[in-house]
Design a protein around this motif. Structure first.
Motif, mmCIF file in Angstrom:
data_model
loop_
_atom_site.group_PDB
_atom_site.id
_atom_site.type_symbol
_atom_site.label_atom_id
_atom_site.label_comp_id
_atom_site.label_asym_id
_atom_site.label_seq_id
_atom_site.Cartn_x
_atom_site.Cartn_y
_atom_site.Cartn_z
ATOM 1 N N UNK A 118 76.914 41.557 90.228
ATOM 2 C CA UNK A 118 76.797 41.104 88.848
ATOM 3 C C UNK A 118 75.346 40.769 88.510
ATOM 4 N N UNK A 119 74.636 40.119 89.431
ATOM 5 C CA UNK A 119 73.251 39.726 89.169
ATOM 6 C C UNK A 119 72.335 40.938 89.008
ATOM 7 N N UNK A 120 72.690 42.042 89.613
ATOM 8 C CA UNK A 120 71.894 43.262 89.478
ATOM 9 C C UNK A 120 72.399 44.139 88.335
ATOM 10 N N UNK A 121 73.277 43.601 87.481
ATOM 11 C CA UNK A 121 73.724 44.346 86.314
ATOM 12 C C UNK A 121 75.059 45.025 86.480
ATOM 13 N N UNK A 154 79.366 37.319 81.067
ATOM 14 C CA UNK A 154 80.663 37.349 81.731
ATOM 15 C C UNK A 154 80.696 38.394 82.829
ATOM 16 N N UNK A 155 81.315 38.049 83.928
ATOM 17 C CA UNK A 155 81.512 39.030 85.003
ATOM 18 C C UNK A 155 82.686 39.931 84.655
ATOM 19 N N UNK A 209 89.557 45.336 86.503
ATOM 20 C CA UNK A 209 90.628 45.036 85.558
ATOM 21 C C UNK A 209 90.184 45.084 84.101
ATOM 22 N N UNK A 210 88.920 44.772 83.840
ATOM 23 C CA UNK A 210 88.521 44.646 82.435
ATOM 24 C C UNK A 210 87.244 45.393 82.074
#
Length: 261
Positions: free
Chosen positions: A202-205, A94-95, A99-100
């Motif tokens: 996101x793809x790089x963590x 999950x991205x 906010x989260x």
């Protein structure tokens, strides 16, 4: 890195046989293909991407997105994202964003705490420029990471006398890593928020990952969500499959790569 790695278009296998079962390559993955095909794809990609920084940026976005949905692994063999390849053995990750996202510090500490992304970004940042070294042999030179040293967060939480090691957890739910307390307190071990002078994708963590500069890249866990102080080192995902817990570049896993420090 793990159940989730950034890897280059290298084709070398792991330095030692870790047995059957889960994927054996802590920094890379892909179905076996012919050497000629691999070299041809990598060569053509390298020529094209070297021609233009704009093309490299387009390729990073496009190939990175496609690679995440490519069951063959072939797209991951093209040079992409500054020499990295995107890969995760998790079925989905999950991205998370402002906010989260939360980073929790707990375990054997005096003051457990949870940080929001904006709180981490507001802290003084450290910048480290080192080569990224995969245990399979490929290297991405002079890669900049910026973030908050893990030691600074540990000092703020107050490590109890019996705390001697750290476990790192990730929000994809399966991957863990570990360091001794002295290792985690190094200035080049950080909770990274930026890579190559840009926010972590996101793809790089991203939005936050662990970065352990002097060790092989499988120690730099993606999608970091928890830092837990423990009494003893708890071997991480790849260590359970036979890789070294103390993964110093050039001094572990049977390799003699030049150190990154």
């Amino acid at each position: 890195m793990s159940t989730h790695k950034d890897t280059e278009a290298g084709t070398g296998g792991p330095p030692e046989d870790t047995g059957a079962g889960p994927p054996q390559d802590p920094d890379g993955h892909g179905a076996p293909v012919g050497r000629r095909l691999v070299l041809g794809m990598a060569g053509l990609g390298a020529v094209g991407l070297a021609a233009s920084p704009w093309l490299r940026r387009v390729a990073e976005a496009g190939l990175g997105a496609v690679a995440g949905k490519d069951p063959t692994g072939l797209t991951g063999m093209l040079p992409n994202g500054g020499g990295f390849r995107y890969y995760s053995v998790a079925s989905s990750v999950p991205a998370r964003g402002p906010a989260d996202y939360r980073l929790t510090i707990g375990g054997l500490v005096e003051r457990p705490v949870s940080y929001r992304l904006d709180e981490l970004l507001a802290m003084p940042q450290t910048r480290v420029v080192r080569d990224v070294q995969c245990v399979t042999g490929w290297r991405v030179p002079a890669t900049a990471f910026e973030g908050v040293p893990v030691g600074r967060l540990l000092d703020a939480a107050g490590v109890l006398p019996e705390g001697r090691a750290i476990r790192f957890d990730c929000f994809e739910g399966t991957y863990t890593e570990s360091l001794t307390l002295p290792q985690a307190r190094r200035e080049d071990v950080m909770v990274a928020l930026r890579m190559q002078d840009r926010p972590l994708s996101h793809r790089h963590g991203g939005p936050v990952r662990l970065y352990v500069a002097p060790m092989y890249f499988y120690k730099s866990a993606k999608w970091l969500s928890g830092i837990t102080v423990t009494r003893d080192v708890e071997p991480g995902y790849w260590e359970e499959l036979g890789y070294d817990v103390d993964a110093w570049v050039g001094k572990s896993n049977g390799r003699d790569d030049a150190p990154t420090v």
